[in-house]
Write an enzyme that holds these catalytic residues in place. Sequence first.
Site, PDB file in Angstrom:
ATOM      1  N   GLU A  32      -5.170  12.712  14.937  1.00  0.00           N
ATOM      2  CA  GLU A  32      -5.181  13.274  13.575  1.00  0.00           C
ATOM      3  C   GLU A  32      -6.397  14.151  13.289  1.00  0.00           C
ATOM      4  OE1 GLU A  32      -4.720   9.869  11.032  1.00  0.00           O
ATOM      5  OE2 GLU A  32      -2.769   9.370  11.877  1.00  0.00           O
ATOM      6  N   ASN A  87      -2.597  13.192  19.487  1.00  0.00           N
ATOM      7  CA  ASN A  87      -1.586  12.537  18.638  1.00  0.00           C
ATOM      8  C   ASN A  87      -1.818  12.927  17.178  1.00  0.00           C
ATOM      9  OD1 ASN A  87       0.546  10.488  18.494  1.00  0.00           O
ATOM     10  ND2 ASN A  87      -0.929   9.213  17.396  1.00  0.00           N
ATOM     11  N   GLU A 103       5.199   7.216  16.647  1.00  0.00           N
ATOM     12  CA  GLU A 103       5.067   6.278  15.530  1.00  0.00           C
ATOM     13  C   GLU A 103       6.252   6.395  14.586  1.00  0.00           C
ATOM     14  OE1 GLU A 103       1.171   6.532  13.684  1.00  0.00           O
ATOM     15  OE2 GLU A 103       0.180   6.873  15.600  1.00  0.00           O
ATOM     16  N   ASP A 121       9.101   6.196  12.066  1.00  0.00           N
ATOM     17  CA  ASP A 121       9.743   5.405  11.015  1.00  0.00           C
ATOM     18  C   ASP A 121      10.332   6.385  10.002  1.00  0.00           C
ATOM     19  OD1 ASP A 121       7.332   6.182   9.794  1.00  0.00           O
ATOM     20  OD2 ASP A 121       6.549   4.148   9.659  1.00  0.00           O
TER      21      ASP A 121
HETATM   22  O1  G3I Z   1      -6.344  -7.613   8.600  1.00  0.00           O
HETATM   23  C1  G3I Z   1      -6.914  -7.284   7.324  1.00  0.00           C
HETATM   24  C2  G3I Z   1      -6.862  -8.484   6.407  1.00  0.00           C
HETATM   25  O2  G3I Z   1      -7.637  -9.511   6.944  1.00  0.00           O
HETATM   26  C3  G3I Z   1      -7.374  -8.055   5.027  1.00  0.00           C
HETATM   27  O3  G3I Z   1      -7.211  -9.119   4.156  1.00  0.00           O
HETATM   28  C4  G3I Z   1      -6.595  -6.873   4.542  1.00  0.00           C
HETATM   29  C5  G3I Z   1      -7.133  -6.383   3.195  1.00  0.00           C
HETATM   30  O4  G3I Z   1      -6.949  -5.005   3.026  1.00  0.00           O
HETATM   31  O5  G3I Z   1      -6.695  -5.808   5.467  1.00  0.00           O
HETATM   32  C6  G3I Z   1      -6.160  -6.141   6.735  1.00  0.00           C
HETATM   33  O6  G3I Z   1      -6.315  -5.036   7.581  1.00  0.00           O
HETATM   34  C7  G3I Z   1      -5.439  -3.942   7.358  1.00  0.00           C
HETATM   35  C8  G3I Z   1      -4.723  -3.633   8.644  1.00  0.00           C
HETATM   36  O7  G3I Z   1      -3.900  -2.499   8.469  1.00  0.00           O
HETATM   37  C9  G3I Z   1      -3.844  -4.797   9.130  1.00  0.00           C
HETATM   38  O8  G3I Z   1      -2.821  -5.015   8.232  1.00  0.00           O
HETATM   39  C10 G3I Z   1      -6.247  -2.762   6.912  1.00  0.00           C
HETATM   40  O9  G3I Z   1      -6.820  -3.014   5.644  1.00  0.00           O
HETATM   41  C11 G3I Z   1      -5.361  -1.543   6.849  1.00  0.00           C
HETATM   42  O10 G3I Z   1      -6.166  -0.392   6.605  1.00  0.00           O
HETATM   43  C12 G3I Z   1      -4.636  -1.350   8.160  1.00  0.00           C
HETATM   44  O11 G3I Z   1      -3.743  -0.273   8.016  1.00  0.00           O
HETATM   45  C13 G3I Z   1      -3.332   0.332   9.219  1.00  0.00           C
HETATM   46  C14 G3I Z   1      -3.601   1.824   9.135  1.00  0.00           C
HETATM   47  O12 G3I Z   1      -3.114   2.459  10.302  1.00  0.00           O
HETATM   48  C15 G3I Z   1      -5.080   2.106   9.015  1.00  0.00           C
HETATM   49  O13 G3I Z   1      -5.339   3.439   9.061  1.00  0.00           O
HETATM   50  C16 G3I Z   1      -1.859   0.065   9.411  1.00  0.00           C
HETATM   51  O14 G3I Z   1      -1.652  -1.324   9.666  1.00  0.00           O
HETATM   52  C17 G3I Z   1      -1.348   0.880  10.600  1.00  0.00           C
HETATM   53  O15 G3I Z   1       0.046   0.786  10.642  1.00  0.00           O
HETATM   54  C18 G3I Z   1      -1.724   2.329  10.424  1.00  0.00           C
HETATM   55  O16 G3I Z   1      -1.305   3.024  11.566  1.00  0.00           O
HETATM   56  C19 G3I Z   1      -1.528   4.443  11.527  1.00  0.00           C
HETATM   57  C20 G3I Z   1      -1.790   4.892  12.940  1.00  0.00           C
HETATM   58  O17 G3I Z   1      -2.861   4.189  13.494  1.00  0.00           O
HETATM   59  C21 G3I Z   1      -2.081   6.402  12.980  1.00  0.00           C
HETATM   60  N1  G3I Z   1      -1.008   7.136  12.369  1.00  0.00           N
HETATM   61  C22 G3I Z   1      -0.664   6.703  11.014  1.00  0.00           C
HETATM   62  C23 G3I Z   1      -0.321   5.220  10.991  1.00  0.00           C
HETATM   63  C24 G3I Z   1       0.125   4.799   9.624  1.00  0.00           C
HETATM   64  O18 G3I Z   1      -0.922   4.921   8.694  1.00  0.00           O
END
Ligand code: G3I
Length: 457
Positions: A168, A210, A276, A278
Amino acid sequence: MANSSRAPGRSRRLRTALVVSAAVGLLATAGAVVLPGSASAASTLGASAAERGRYFGTAVAVSRLNDSAYTTILNREFNQVTAENEMKIDALQPNQGQFNYGNGDRLVQHARSQGMLVRGHTLAWHAQQPGWMQNMSGTTLRNAMLNHVTQVATHYRGQIEWWDVVNEAFADGSSGARRDSNLQRTGNDWIEAAFRAARQADPNADLCYNDYNIDNWNDAKTQAVYRMVQDFKNRGVPIDCVGLQSHFTGGSNYPSNYRTTLSSFAALGVDVHITELDIRNAPSDAYRNVVNDCIAVARCKGITVWGIRDSDSWRSSESPLLFNSSGQKKPAYDAVLTALNNGTTPPTGNPTTPPPTGNPTTPPPSSGCTATVTPGQVWGDRYNTSVTVSGASTWSVVVAITAPQKISSTWSGSPTWDSSGNVMTMRSNGSGNTFGFTTMMNGNSSARPQIRSCTAG
Ligand code: G3I
């Protein structure tokens, strides 16, 4: 030439493994063998994609590997995995110089036990940086980024098929510019520097750029990434592939020129991956179109959906995935499976010989150590092998594979390859005395690896 300095293995081995792939489906583990061109259709996504010379994968949240409903679907349907969060910078290096590979390793181990290919995500990114990195700039940040790339790619050497080296890095909208970030402010060459460091650390992994919103061929962002890849290829920057995230969620739709985008990137001499996927509300037609477009482009190596069940999705309110929150198949699942099954089968060798069951090797020549083969799990299109070395604590073992079979991943050793890509020398790397590897059958389901030698020291 872009890749003149790289080891002879990965790109060629992988290309063969994926283009001339699976003679039979993954469901062979359940006893039902499906041959290409036979009247029967594969009944899982991974098996069907493999018959088309491709993978079908999913993002995995490692914490969910404890959920048996989740792992049942994962192991049954998918033959490739990407860590949803566990290989990001904040996860792997929470404090500078302190690496935490626990969850990433757990995913790699699960994938290995299931013969799944692993995509590493992601080495360098403006987001999900740990606090210590967010606060850095200039040369200090550049060096920290390069060190992260080197350390992580070295740790996972031999276990990762593709790295999302940079994620990105381009801005949305009409500018076609790089995204502003602390990494970008270290100098415009930060992306190629990351690719060069990754190549040096793991010469056998394919290296990808990516991004999201690079699906529509007419978008300025797509064109900008295209120009960067073209420039990299022209100047010999080591890049092997482009990942189109293809999040058709949050207001971004499947574009009718998607196939043009895939084929245009491919024409630059890189593979393309849908990394990715969806789609909001999971419409069958859009999912079907994505599959058909990938199958139509030879260098489209596979599709990864960004989660298994709707409840696993980062955008669960949009119900964008192939399984509902109860783990049941949605109409889009059927559309994807049908499209995969209707796709063109790449040419393969004759796959009719049943897999052998006995020990495949004669005792190898010994020079201070002995290498013993233990056949591992067999799937429809691949099988695992373990080799245990006795008599020495440091060693090198030469293993020969019969073409068109190809080793697609290894673990617990440091591999190098001869120029054919079919002879691997595995050296001890401190991970113990047992190493292993996954071999793609590529139409030859009877051959098994031969140990040529075991040398102590
Ligand atoms: O695990 C913690 C948890 O302990 C806490 O209570 C909670 C509170 O916010 O956060 C949890 O972590 C989160 C994590 O996902 C697991 O669920 C993070 O805050 C959250 O920011 C994180 O989001 C991820 C995101 O990337 C971050 O940028 C998404 O799961 C993930 O699907 C997403 O994936 C990205 C790819 O890497 C790049 N392309 C876009 C894609 C979608 O955004």
